[in-house]
Design a protein around this motif. Structure first.
Motif, PDB file in Angstrom:
ATOM      1  N   ASN A 134       0.817  -1.210   0.000  1.00 39.88           N
ATOM      2  CA  ASN A 134       0.000   0.000   0.000  1.00 39.88           C
ATOM      3  C   ASN A 134       0.855   1.266   0.000  1.00 39.88           C
ATOM      4  OD1 ASN A 134       0.830  -0.666   2.673  1.00 39.88           O
ATOM      5  ND2 ASN A 134      -0.680   0.759   3.485  1.00 39.88           N
ATOM      6  N   HIS A 135       2.054   1.196   0.489  1.00 38.24           N
ATOM      7  CA  HIS A 135       2.898   2.387   0.561  1.00 38.24           C
ATOM      8  C   HIS A 135       3.358   2.817  -0.828  1.00 38.24           C
ATOM      9  CE1 HIS A 135       4.897   4.912   3.607  1.00 38.24           C
ATOM     10  NE2 HIS A 135       5.772   5.154   2.656  1.00 38.24           N
ATOM     11  N   THR A 136       3.399   1.888  -1.750  1.00 37.79           N
ATOM     12  CA  THR A 136       3.913   2.178  -3.096  1.00 37.79           C
ATOM     13  C   THR A 136       2.800   2.509  -4.089  1.00 37.79           C
ATOM     14  OG1 THR A 136       3.995  -0.244  -3.292  1.00 37.79           O
ATOM     15  CG2 THR A 136       6.075   0.903  -2.946  1.00 37.79           C
ATOM     16  N   ARG A 137       1.614   2.802  -3.593  1.00 39.57           N
ATOM     17  CA  ARG A 137       0.531   3.197  -4.491  1.00 39.57           C
ATOM     18  C   ARG A 137       0.794   4.609  -5.021  1.00 39.57           C
ATOM     19  NH1 ARG A 137      -1.507   3.761   0.783  1.00 39.57           N
ATOM     20  NH2 ARG A 137      -2.609   5.719   1.227  1.00 39.57           N
ATOM     21  N   TRP A 138       0.106   4.916  -6.117  1.00 41.36           N
ATOM     22  CA  TRP A 138       0.242   6.264  -6.675  1.00 41.36           C
ATOM     23  C   TRP A 138      -0.187   7.301  -5.638  1.00 41.36           C
ATOM     24  CZ3 TRP A 138       3.016   4.144  -9.876  1.00 41.36           C
ATOM     25  CH2 TRP A 138       2.637   3.341 -10.944  1.00 41.36           C
ATOM     26  N   GLN A 139       0.411   8.481  -5.699  1.00 46.01           N
ATOM     27  CA  GLN A 139       0.140   9.506  -4.698  1.00 46.01           C
ATOM     28  C   GLN A 139      -1.312   9.979  -4.698  1.00 46.01           C
ATOM     29  OE1 GLN A 139       2.806   9.302  -6.805  1.00 46.01           O
ATOM     30  NE2 GLN A 139       4.290  10.903  -6.326  1.00 46.01           N
ATOM     31  N   ASN A 140      -2.018   9.877  -5.833  1.00 46.11           N
ATOM     32  CA  ASN A 140      -3.399  10.365  -5.883  1.00 46.11           C
ATOM     33  C   ASN A 140      -4.402   9.325  -5.402  1.00 46.11           C
ATOM     34  OD1 ASN A 140      -3.216   8.611  -8.014  1.00 46.11           O
ATOM     35  ND2 ASN A 140      -4.199   9.952  -9.527  1.00 46.11           N
ATOM     36  N   GLN A 141      -3.946   8.172  -4.951  1.00 49.19           N
ATOM     37  CA  GLN A 141      -4.850   7.145  -4.436  1.00 49.19           C
ATOM     38  C   GLN A 141      -4.904   7.250  -2.912  1.00 49.19           C
ATOM     39  OE1 GLN A 141      -3.091   3.569  -5.984  1.00 49.19           O
ATOM     40  NE2 GLN A 141      -4.179   3.714  -7.935  1.00 49.19           N
ATOM     41  N   HIS A 142      -6.066   7.586  -2.386  1.00 45.93           N
ATOM     42  CA  HIS A 142      -6.193   7.730  -0.938  1.00 45.93           C
ATOM     43  C   HIS A 142      -6.171   6.375  -0.225  1.00 45.93           C
ATOM     44  CE1 HIS A 142      -6.834  12.002  -1.273  1.00 45.93           C
ATOM     45  NE2 HIS A 142      -7.771  11.793  -2.191  1.00 45.93           N
ATOM     46  N   LYS A 143      -6.536   5.333  -0.950  1.00 48.33           N
ATOM     47  CA  LYS A 143      -6.426   3.983  -0.411  1.00 48.33           C
ATOM     48  C   LYS A 143      -6.150   3.048  -1.574  1.00 48.33           C
ATOM     49  CE  LYS A 143     -11.393   2.994  -0.591  1.00 48.33           C
ATOM     50  NZ  LYS A 143     -12.563   2.544   0.188  1.00 48.33           N
ATOM     51  N   MET A 144      -5.734   1.846  -1.261  1.00 49.85           N
ATOM     52  CA  MET A 144      -5.420   0.892  -2.313  1.00 49.85           C
ATOM     53  C   MET A 144      -6.688   0.516  -3.063  1.00 49.85           C
ATOM     54  SD  MET A 144      -2.285   0.285  -2.755  1.00 49.85           S
ATOM     55  CE  MET A 144      -2.382  -1.210  -3.712  1.00 49.85           C
ATOM     56  N   PRO A 145      -6.675   0.550  -4.395  1.00 45.98           N
ATOM     57  CA  PRO A 145      -7.861   0.170  -5.167  1.00 45.98           C
ATOM     58  C   PRO A 145      -8.060  -1.338  -5.176  1.00 45.98           C
ATOM     59  CG  PRO A 145      -6.031   0.610  -6.641  1.00 45.98           C
ATOM     60  CD  PRO A 145      -5.551   0.936  -5.250  1.00 45.98           C
ATOM     61  N   THR A 146      -9.306  -1.746  -5.410  1.00 44.07           N
ATOM     62  CA  THR A 146      -9.556  -3.174  -5.575  1.00 44.07           C
ATOM     63  C   THR A 146      -9.367  -3.581  -7.029  1.00 44.07           C
ATOM     64  OG1 THR A 146     -11.906  -2.681  -5.826  1.00 44.07           O
ATOM     65  CG2 THR A 146     -11.149  -3.298  -3.641  1.00 44.07           C
ATOM     66  N   LYS A 147      -9.569  -2.621  -7.952  1.00 41.18           N
ATOM     67  CA  LYS A 147      -9.304  -2.869  -9.358  1.00 41.18           C
ATOM     68  C   LYS A 147      -8.004  -2.165  -9.747  1.00 41.18           C
ATOM     69  CE  LYS A 147     -14.123  -3.323 -10.854  1.00 41.18           C
ATOM     70  NZ  LYS A 147     -15.151  -2.806 -11.790  1.00 41.18           N
ATOM     71  N   ASN A 148      -7.341  -2.714 -10.740  1.00 39.57           N
ATOM     72  CA  ASN A 148      -6.074  -2.134 -11.221  1.00 39.57           C
ATOM     73  C   ASN A 148      -5.067  -1.951 -10.092  1.00 39.57           C
ATOM     74  OD1 ASN A 148      -7.082  -1.925 -13.861  1.00 39.57           O
ATOM     75  ND2 ASN A 148      -8.070   0.016 -13.378  1.00 39.57           N
ATOM     76  N   ARG A 149      -5.047  -2.917  -9.195  1.00 36.94           N
ATOM     77  CA  ARG A 149      -4.117  -2.836  -8.075  1.00 36.94           C
ATOM     78  C   ARG A 149      -2.665  -2.909  -8.544  1.00 36.94           C
ATOM     79  NH1 ARG A 149      -4.802  -3.798  -2.430  1.00 36.94           N
ATOM     80  NH2 ARG A 149      -2.864  -4.444  -1.441  1.00 36.94           N
ATOM     81  N   ASN A 150      -2.489  -3.399  -9.771  1.00 38.56           N
ATOM     82  CA  ASN A 150      -1.124  -3.473 -10.298  1.00 38.56           C
ATOM     83  C   ASN A 150      -0.604  -2.103 -10.706  1.00 38.56           C
ATOM     84  OD1 ASN A 150      -3.163  -3.722 -12.354  1.00 38.56           O
ATOM     85  ND2 ASN A 150      -1.542  -4.024 -13.827  1.00 38.56           N
TER      86      ASN A 150
END
Length: 198
Positions: A134-150
């Protein structure tokens, strides 16, 4: 890169015991993070140099355990990569700003990790399974997505290290778009995930 001694492959031991698999969970290296001693009351610190020292020590330890401290032959090394390999670019109020760019984390960390896997591939064939953190998600994502998690810096990191080790036939990668991996080792089923999805 870090200094290491090359070890010629010796995958089969002289023994009558059944072969077994060795597993190494590789997680939360946070390559690129900088923690200064004054942030921990002098009890610890972290930097790219500390990461390299730990990686070299881990390599020596795995080789020692597999080669010199097992009573059965090890016919494979299974490595679930559990996410947050890079520190990412998120900012949290309790953390200092990120001093290392994503490119620096990705490029330097990728080469060091590829070297680590190349060296370990001399002791046994290897299977790797990747999960993103979760720390490496894009900066504009407030939480980890369920879709396109890659859509995650960890996935880019895995693909880069996979490319850097593509010439080694004994290293097999299994990457997918899910938040977790399910795989079998000697008839036992394992679930691997970063944990934020639980």
């Amino acid at each position: 890169s870090y200094q290491t001694a090359f070890v010629a492959p010796h995958w089969v031991k002289e023994t009558h015991s059944s072969p077994q698999s060795a597993m190494l969970a590789f997680s939360d290296t946070h390559i690129g993070a900088v923690v200064k001693p004054e942030q921990t009351l002098g009890m610890g610190e972290y930097s790219f140099e500390v990461f390299l020292r730990r990686l070299a020590r881990l390599e020596r330890s795995v080789m020692s355990i597999v080669q010199d401290h097992t009573t059965t032959p090890i016919d494979e090394l299974v490595i679930p990569l559990l996410g947050d390999q890079l520190d990412g670019a998120l900012t949290h109020s309790a953390e200092s700003g990120q001093p290392n760019t994503i490119l620096a984390q990705f490029y330097a960390g990728g080469h060091a990790t590829a070297q680590f896997l190349r060296n370990l591939s001399t002791i046994a064939p290897m299977r790797l399974f990747g999960c993103v953190g979760n720390h490496t998600r894009w900066q504009n994502q407030h939480k980890m997505p369920t879709k396109n998690r890659n859509s995650n810096y960890d996935m880019l990191f895995y693909l880069y290290v996979q490319a850097l080790t593509r010439d080694i036939p004994s290293i097999k990668w299994e990457l997918n778009w899910q938040p977790f991996q399910i795989f079998d080792v000697k008839g036992y089923t394992f679930y691997a995930g970063h944990g934020d999805n639980l």
